[in-house]
Write an enzyme that holds these catalytic residues in place. Structure first.
Site, PDB file in Angstrom:
ATOM      1  N   GLU A  95      -3.731   7.125  11.569  1.00  0.00           N
ATOM      2  CA  GLU A  95      -3.436   6.130  12.699  1.00  0.00           C
ATOM      3  C   GLU A  95      -1.900   5.827  13.117  1.00  0.00           C
ATOM      4  O   GLU A  95      -1.703   5.645  14.215  1.00  0.00           O
ATOM      5  CB  GLU A  95      -3.826   4.701  12.355  1.00  0.00           C
ATOM      6  N   HIS A 129       3.807  -2.311   7.741  1.00  0.00           N
ATOM      7  CA  HIS A 129       3.450  -1.941   9.195  1.00  0.00           C
ATOM      8  C   HIS A 129       2.758  -3.628   9.462  1.00  0.00           C
ATOM      9  O   HIS A 129       2.274  -4.183   8.584  1.00  0.00           O
ATOM     10  CB  HIS A 129       2.444  -1.062   9.400  1.00  0.00           C
ATOM     11  N   CYS A 151      -5.500   2.468   8.497  1.00  0.00           N
ATOM     12  CA  CYS A 151      -4.670   3.583   8.656  1.00  0.00           C
ATOM     13  C   CYS A 151      -5.560   4.847   8.739  1.00  0.00           C
ATOM     14  O   CYS A 151      -5.017   5.947   8.972  1.00  0.00           O
ATOM     15  CB  CYS A 151      -3.658   3.961   7.290  1.00  0.00           C
TER      16      CYS A 151
END
Length: 262
Positions: A71, A167, A251
Protein backbone atom coordinates in the site's frame (compact mmCIF):
# COMPACT_ATOMS: atom_id res chain seq x y z
CA UNK A 1 -13.04 -12.97 -16.70
CA UNK A 2 -14.50 -16.44 -17.14
CA UNK A 3 -18.02 -15.09 -16.72
CA UNK A 4 -17.32 -13.82 -13.20
CA UNK A 5 -17.87 -10.18 -12.34
CA UNK A 6 -15.06 -8.93 -10.12
CA UNK A 7 -15.21 -5.87 -7.91
CA UNK A 8 -11.74 -5.03 -9.16
CA UNK A 9 -8.12 -5.97 -8.70
CA UNK A 10 -6.33 -6.34 -5.40
CA UNK A 11 -2.60 -5.87 -5.74
CA UNK A 12 -0.56 -7.74 -3.15
CA UNK A 13 3.13 -8.55 -2.81
CA UNK A 14 4.56 -11.68 -1.21
CA UNK A 15 6.70 -11.38 1.92
CA UNK A 16 10.38 -12.07 1.42
CA UNK A 17 12.93 -14.00 3.44
CA UNK A 18 14.10 -10.77 5.11
CA UNK A 19 10.67 -9.87 6.48
CA UNK A 20 11.84 -10.05 10.08
CA UNK A 21 14.25 -7.17 9.34
CA UNK A 22 11.38 -4.81 8.58
CA UNK A 23 11.41 -1.34 10.08
CA UNK A 24 9.80 -0.81 13.48
CA UNK A 25 9.25 2.73 14.70
CA UNK A 26 6.91 2.70 17.67
CA UNK A 27 6.95 -0.98 18.73
CA UNK A 28 9.69 -3.01 20.32
CA UNK A 29 11.10 -5.56 17.90
CA UNK A 30 9.81 -9.11 18.39
CA UNK A 31 10.45 -12.38 16.61
CA UNK A 32 8.59 -12.82 13.30
CA UNK A 33 7.79 -16.35 12.15
CA UNK A 34 8.33 -16.31 8.36
CA UNK A 35 6.44 -19.56 7.78
CA UNK A 36 3.40 -18.32 9.66
CA UNK A 37 3.66 -14.95 7.88
CA UNK A 38 3.59 -16.69 4.49
CA UNK A 39 0.51 -18.66 5.51
CA UNK A 40 -1.24 -15.53 6.81
CA UNK A 41 -0.44 -13.71 3.58
CA UNK A 42 -2.03 -16.51 1.54
CA UNK A 43 -5.16 -16.49 3.71
CA UNK A 44 -5.33 -12.70 3.36
CA UNK A 45 -5.30 -13.13 -0.44
CA UNK A 46 -7.96 -15.83 -0.26
CA UNK A 47 -10.16 -13.57 1.86
CA UNK A 48 -9.93 -10.77 -0.72
CA UNK A 49 -10.80 -13.26 -3.44
CA UNK A 50 -13.81 -14.53 -1.46
CA UNK A 51 -15.15 -10.96 -1.43
CA UNK A 52 -14.93 -10.70 -5.21
CA UNK A 53 -11.50 -9.19 -5.81
CA UNK A 54 -9.12 -10.61 -8.40
CA UNK A 55 -5.76 -10.89 -6.68
CA UNK A 56 -2.72 -9.87 -8.72
CA UNK A 57 0.77 -10.08 -7.25
CA UNK A 58 3.37 -7.37 -7.68
CA UNK A 59 6.80 -8.82 -8.50
CA UNK A 60 8.58 -9.93 -5.31
CA UNK A 61 11.28 -7.66 -3.91
CA UNK A 62 13.12 -10.01 -1.56
CA UNK A 63 15.91 -7.51 -0.92
CA UNK A 64 13.37 -5.15 0.69
CA UNK A 65 12.05 -6.47 4.03
CA UNK A 66 8.98 -4.19 4.05
CA UNK A 67 7.93 -4.78 0.44
CA UNK A 68 4.92 -6.86 1.51
CA UNK A 69 3.35 -3.59 2.70
CA UNK A 70 2.53 -2.71 -0.89
CA UNK A 71 0.00 0.00 0.00
CA UNK A 72 2.83 2.42 0.73
CA UNK A 73 4.07 2.36 -2.87
CA UNK A 74 0.92 3.31 -4.81
CA UNK A 75 -2.05 5.63 -4.46
CA UNK A 76 -4.75 4.81 -7.03
CA UNK A 77 -7.49 7.33 -7.75
CA UNK A 78 -9.81 6.55 -10.66
CA UNK A 79 -7.46 5.50 -13.48
CA UNK A 80 -4.41 7.30 -12.09
CA UNK A 81 -1.72 5.45 -10.14
CA UNK A 82 0.54 7.76 -8.18
CA UNK A 83 3.87 6.08 -7.51
CA UNK A 84 5.01 7.27 -4.12
CA UNK A 85 8.38 8.28 -2.72
CA UNK A 86 8.50 6.53 0.67
CA UNK A 87 9.67 8.55 3.62
CA UNK A 88 11.96 5.73 4.74
CA UNK A 89 14.95 5.80 2.37
CA UNK A 90 15.36 2.02 2.71
CA UNK A 91 11.97 1.48 1.06
CA UNK A 92 12.37 3.57 -2.08
CA UNK A 93 13.55 0.63 -4.15
CA UNK A 94 10.12 -0.97 -3.68
CA UNK A 95 8.34 1.42 -6.02
CA UNK A 96 9.76 0.13 -9.31
CA UNK A 97 7.88 -3.16 -9.17
CA UNK A 98 4.70 -1.39 -8.08
CA UNK A 99 4.96 0.98 -11.03
CA UNK A 100 5.39 -1.95 -13.43
CA UNK A 101 2.26 -3.55 -12.01
CA UNK A 102 0.27 -0.33 -12.42
CA UNK A 103 1.38 0.05 -16.03
CA UNK A 104 0.57 -3.58 -16.79
CA UNK A 105 -3.02 -2.87 -15.73
CA UNK A 106 -3.29 0.06 -18.13
CA UNK A 107 -3.39 2.75 -15.44
CA UNK A 108 -2.00 6.20 -16.05
CA UNK A 109 1.09 6.74 -13.94
CA UNK A 110 2.46 9.81 -12.15
CA UNK A 111 5.15 10.05 -9.50
CA UNK A 112 5.93 11.88 -6.31
CA UNK A 113 9.26 13.51 -7.09
CA UNK A 114 12.23 14.48 -4.94
CA UNK A 115 12.28 16.23 -2.47
CA UNK A 116 8.72 15.21 -1.58
CA UNK A 117 8.01 12.16 0.57
CA UNK A 118 4.71 10.32 0.58
CA UNK A 119 3.65 6.88 1.86
CA UNK A 120 0.41 5.38 0.61
CA UNK A 121 -0.50 4.43 4.17
CA UNK A 122 -0.91 8.13 4.88
CA UNK A 123 -3.61 8.56 2.23
CA UNK A 124 -7.25 7.94 3.15
CA UNK A 125 -9.77 8.45 0.34
CA UNK A 126 -13.38 9.08 1.37
CA UNK A 127 -15.55 10.03 -1.58
CA UNK A 128 -14.04 13.08 -3.22
CA UNK A 129 -12.05 14.00 -0.11
CA UNK A 130 -8.50 12.74 0.32
CA UNK A 131 -7.03 12.98 3.81
CA UNK A 132 -3.23 12.97 3.93
CA UNK A 133 -1.34 12.37 7.16
CA UNK A 134 1.73 14.59 7.51
CA UNK A 135 4.45 14.71 10.11
CA UNK A 136 5.65 11.12 9.91
CA UNK A 137 6.75 9.36 6.72
CA UNK A 138 4.86 11.90 4.57
CA UNK A 139 5.87 15.55 4.44
CA UNK A 140 4.19 18.75 3.23
CA UNK A 141 5.93 18.65 -0.14
CA UNK A 142 4.67 15.13 -0.77
CA UNK A 143 1.13 16.18 0.19
CA UNK A 144 1.39 19.24 -2.08
CA UNK A 145 2.44 17.12 -5.05
CA UNK A 146 -0.39 14.66 -4.47
CA UNK A 147 -2.84 17.55 -4.26
CA UNK A 148 -1.72 18.86 -7.64
CA UNK A 149 -2.02 15.41 -9.20
CA UNK A 150 -5.51 14.73 -7.85
CA UNK A 151 -7.04 18.18 -8.37
CA UNK A 152 -7.90 17.47 -12.04
CA UNK A 153 -9.89 14.46 -10.81
CA UNK A 154 -12.02 16.69 -8.61
CA UNK A 155 -10.45 15.56 -5.35
CA UNK A 156 -9.97 17.85 -2.35
CA UNK A 157 -6.84 17.08 -0.33
CA UNK A 158 -6.93 17.82 3.40
CA UNK A 159 -3.87 17.47 5.59
CA UNK A 160 -4.02 15.75 8.97
CA UNK A 161 -1.30 16.12 11.58
CA UNK A 162 -0.21 12.83 13.09
CA UNK A 163 0.62 12.02 16.68
CA UNK A 164 2.62 9.00 17.78
CA UNK A 165 1.52 6.77 14.94
CA UNK A 166 3.25 5.40 11.85
CA UNK A 167 0.68 6.36 9.21
CA UNK A 168 -2.70 8.06 9.06
CA UNK A 169 -4.39 4.73 8.28
CA UNK A 170 -2.67 3.21 11.31
CA UNK A 171 -5.00 5.46 13.29
CA UNK A 172 -8.09 6.15 11.17
CA UNK A 173 -9.95 4.39 8.36
CA UNK A 174 -13.41 4.65 6.80
CA UNK A 175 -16.46 2.42 6.93
CA UNK A 176 -18.55 1.71 3.82
CA UNK A 177 -20.84 4.66 4.55
CA UNK A 178 -17.86 7.04 4.63
CA UNK A 179 -17.88 7.57 8.38
CA UNK A 180 -14.54 7.33 10.17
CA UNK A 181 -13.44 4.83 12.78
CA UNK A 182 -10.23 4.68 14.76
CA UNK A 183 -8.09 6.32 17.41
CA UNK A 184 -8.92 10.04 17.61
CA UNK A 185 -6.15 10.61 20.15
CA UNK A 186 -3.50 9.53 17.60
CA UNK A 187 -4.19 12.40 15.18
CA UNK A 188 -5.19 16.04 15.23
CA UNK A 189 -8.86 15.12 15.21
CA UNK A 190 -9.90 18.72 14.53
CA UNK A 191 -8.58 18.13 11.00
CA UNK A 192 -11.11 15.33 10.46
CA UNK A 193 -14.85 14.67 10.71
CA UNK A 194 -15.96 12.90 13.90
CA UNK A 195 -14.12 9.63 14.49
CA UNK A 196 -15.88 6.71 16.13
CA UNK A 197 -13.42 5.47 18.77
CA UNK A 198 -12.55 1.79 19.00
CA UNK A 199 -11.68 -0.25 22.05
CA UNK A 200 -8.52 -1.78 20.56
CA UNK A 201 -5.80 -0.50 18.26
CA UNK A 202 -6.32 -3.11 15.47
CA UNK A 203 -9.96 -2.04 15.32
CA UNK A 204 -8.85 1.23 13.75
CA UNK A 205 -7.95 -0.64 10.57
CA UNK A 206 -10.96 -1.41 8.40
CA UNK A 207 -10.83 -2.13 4.66
CA UNK A 208 -14.18 -1.66 2.86
CA UNK A 209 -14.40 -4.35 0.17
CA UNK A 210 -17.59 -3.21 -1.54
CA UNK A 211 -21.19 -3.39 -0.43
CA UNK A 212 -21.30 -4.25 3.26
CA UNK A 213 -18.12 -6.34 3.24
CA UNK A 214 -15.27 -5.15 5.45
CA UNK A 215 -11.87 -6.68 6.21
CA UNK A 216 -10.67 -6.41 9.83
CA UNK A 217 -7.83 -7.88 11.86
CA UNK A 218 -8.83 -10.96 13.82
CA UNK A 219 -7.13 -9.33 16.81
CA UNK A 220 -9.86 -6.66 16.89
CA UNK A 221 -12.44 -8.89 18.56
CA UNK A 222 -14.57 -6.11 20.06
CA UNK A 223 -14.61 -4.19 16.79
CA UNK A 224 -15.62 -7.34 14.90
CA UNK A 225 -18.60 -7.72 17.24
CA UNK A 226 -19.48 -4.03 16.93
CA UNK A 227 -19.47 -4.00 13.13
CA UNK A 228 -21.28 -7.33 12.88
CA UNK A 229 -24.03 -5.93 15.09
CA UNK A 230 -24.38 -3.11 12.57
CA UNK A 231 -25.10 -5.69 9.86
CA UNK A 232 -21.78 -5.40 8.13
CA UNK A 233 -20.30 -8.61 6.73
CA UNK A 234 -17.05 -8.71 8.66
CA UNK A 235 -14.16 -10.77 7.29
CA UNK A 236 -11.55 -11.15 10.07
CA UNK A 237 -8.02 -12.18 9.13
CA UNK A 238 -5.12 -13.13 11.38
CA UNK A 239 -2.08 -10.99 10.43
CA UNK A 240 -0.24 -11.22 13.73
CA UNK A 241 3.22 -11.56 12.15
CA UNK A 242 2.74 -8.37 10.13
CA UNK A 243 1.32 -6.52 13.13
CA UNK A 244 4.66 -7.14 14.87
CA UNK A 245 6.14 -4.86 12.17
CA UNK A 246 3.45 -2.17 12.62
CA UNK A 247 1.56 -3.47 9.61
CA UNK A 248 -2.22 -3.72 9.40
CA UNK A 249 -4.89 -5.03 7.04
CA UNK A 250 -4.79 -1.88 4.90
CA UNK A 251 -1.03 -2.16 4.30
CA UNK A 252 -1.08 -5.51 2.54
CA UNK A 253 -3.02 -4.56 -0.58
CA UNK A 254 -3.94 -1.83 -3.03
CA UNK A 255 -7.56 -2.15 -4.15
CA UNK A 256 -8.30 -0.94 -7.68
CA UNK A 257 -12.05 -0.88 -8.43
CA UNK A 258 -13.17 -2.29 -11.76
CA UNK A 259 -14.31 1.16 -12.88
CA UNK A 260 -10.72 2.42 -12.65
CA UNK A 261 -9.54 -0.23 -15.11
CA UNK A 262 -11.66 0.97 -18.04
Amino acid sequence: MDGYTYRGIALTRPPGHRLSEGIVTHLSRSVVDPVLAARQYTIYQETLASAGWRVVEVDPAPEHPDAVFVEDTLVVCENLAVVTRPGARERRGEVEGAERAARSLGLRVARIEKPGNLDGGDVLQVGNTVYVGVGGRTDEEGADQLERLLAPLGREVRRVRLGRVLHLKSAVTALPDGSLIGLPEAVESADLPPIRPVAEEPGAHVVPLGGRDVLVSAAATETVHLLTAERLRVLPVDISEFEKLEGCVTCLSVLIPEASLG
